[in-house]
Design a protein around this motif. Structure first.
Motif, PDB file in Angstrom:
ATOM      1  N   VAL A   1      -7.892   0.418  -1.689  1.00 21.63           N
ATOM      2  CA  VAL A   1      -7.500  -0.995  -1.762  1.00 21.63           C
ATOM      3  C   VAL A   1      -8.572  -1.867  -1.117  1.00 21.63           C
ATOM      4  O   VAL A   1      -8.963  -2.896  -1.668  1.00 21.63           O
TER       5      VAL A   1
ATOM      6  N   ARG B   1       0.838  -1.200   0.000  1.00 28.21           N
ATOM      7  CA  ARG B   1       0.000   0.000   0.000  1.00 28.21           C
ATOM      8  C   ARG B   1       0.877   1.257   0.000  1.00 28.21           C
ATOM      9  O   ARG B   1       0.541   2.261  -0.626  1.00 28.21           O
TER      10      ARG B   1
ATOM     11  N   ILE C   1     -10.616  -4.800  -3.014  1.00 28.11           N
ATOM     12  CA  ILE C   1     -10.639  -6.177  -2.505  1.00 28.11           C
ATOM     13  C   ILE C   1     -12.085  -6.638  -2.353  1.00 28.11           C
ATOM     14  O   ILE C   1     -12.439  -7.748  -2.748  1.00 28.11           O
TER      15      ILE C   1
ATOM     16  N   LYS D   1      -6.320  -9.561  -9.103  1.00 27.54           N
ATOM     17  CA  LYS D   1      -6.798 -10.932  -8.956  1.00 27.54           C
ATOM     18  C   LYS D   1      -6.670 -11.674 -10.276  1.00 27.54           C
ATOM     19  O   LYS D   1      -6.984 -11.155 -11.333  1.00 27.54           O
TER      20      LYS D   1
ATOM     21  N   ILE E   1      -8.858  -7.147  -6.696  1.00 32.70           N
ATOM     22  CA  ILE E   1      -7.477  -7.359  -6.271  1.00 32.70           C
ATOM     23  C   ILE E   1      -7.487  -8.249  -5.037  1.00 32.70           C
ATOM     24  O   ILE E   1      -8.542  -8.473  -4.422  1.00 32.70           O
ATOM     25  N   GLU E   2      -6.309  -8.743  -4.693  1.00 36.21           N
ATOM     26  CA  GLU E   2      -6.199  -9.616  -3.525  1.00 36.21           C
ATOM     27  C   GLU E   2      -4.850  -9.412  -2.858  1.00 36.21           C
ATOM     28  O   GLU E   2      -3.895  -8.971  -3.488  1.00 36.21           O
ATOM     29  N   GLU E   3      -4.801  -9.726  -1.564  1.00 36.01           N
ATOM     30  CA  GLU E   3      -3.533  -9.732  -0.853  1.00 36.01           C
ATOM     31  C   GLU E   3      -2.796 -11.000  -1.255  1.00 36.01           C
ATOM     32  O   GLU E   3      -3.409 -12.045  -1.458  1.00 36.01           O
ATOM     33  N   CYS E   4      -1.464 -10.883  -1.397  1.00 38.71           N
ATOM     34  CA  CYS E   4      -0.745 -12.018  -1.970  1.00 38.71           C
ATOM     35  C   CYS E   4       0.587 -12.320  -1.280  1.00 38.71           C
ATOM     36  O   CYS E   4       1.395 -13.053  -1.821  1.00 38.71           O
TER      37      CYS E   4
ATOM     38  N   THR F   1       1.924  -5.919   3.773  1.00 41.30           N
ATOM     39  CA  THR F   1       1.183  -6.809   2.885  1.00 41.30           C
ATOM     40  C   THR F   1       1.275  -6.332   1.448  1.00 41.30           C
ATOM     41  O   THR F   1       1.133  -5.146   1.162  1.00 41.30           O
TER      42      THR F   1
ATOM     43  N   VAL G   1      -0.325  -6.442  -2.429  1.00 41.13           N
ATOM     44  CA  VAL G   1      -1.590  -6.669  -3.124  1.00 41.13           C
ATOM     45  C   VAL G   1      -1.302  -6.792  -4.618  1.00 41.13           C
ATOM     46  O   VAL G   1      -0.309  -6.280  -5.118  1.00 41.13           O
TER      47      VAL G   1
END
Length: 87
Positions: free
Chosen positions: A55, A37, A59, A83, A64-67, A78, A80
């Protein structure tokens, strides 16, 4: 980026009504890959609090996704990413 993901990225940009700052975030993730972020804030010229809100919304929209995580100055941040949709 997976070809199906690229198609999905362009479809979601064309088909969804997103705020300009959300588009900026998606654009940065599309071109630079997974980012924190903080990195998004720097790249998009946005305050961290603004990035976090956008963000979170992206989500929740399942765009989008945390990865994963990276260590920055001994703190875990974290990552992101956009997706991935399998075509």
């Amino acid at each position: 980026m997976h070809e199906g993901s690229l198609e999905a990225f362009h479809e979601l940009q064309a088909g969804r009504k997103l705020q300009p700052m959300q588009h900026r975030i998606l654009h940065a993730l599309h071109h630079k890959g997974p980012l924190t972020r903080e990195e998004l804030g720097y790249m998009c010229d946005m305050k961290l609090s603004s990035v976090c809100g956008r963000v979170k919304a992206l989500i929740e929209l399942d765009l989008i996704e945390e990865c994963g995580y990276v260590l920055v100055n001994k703190y875990k941040q974290t990552l992101v990413k956009i997706k991935v949709y399998n075509a």
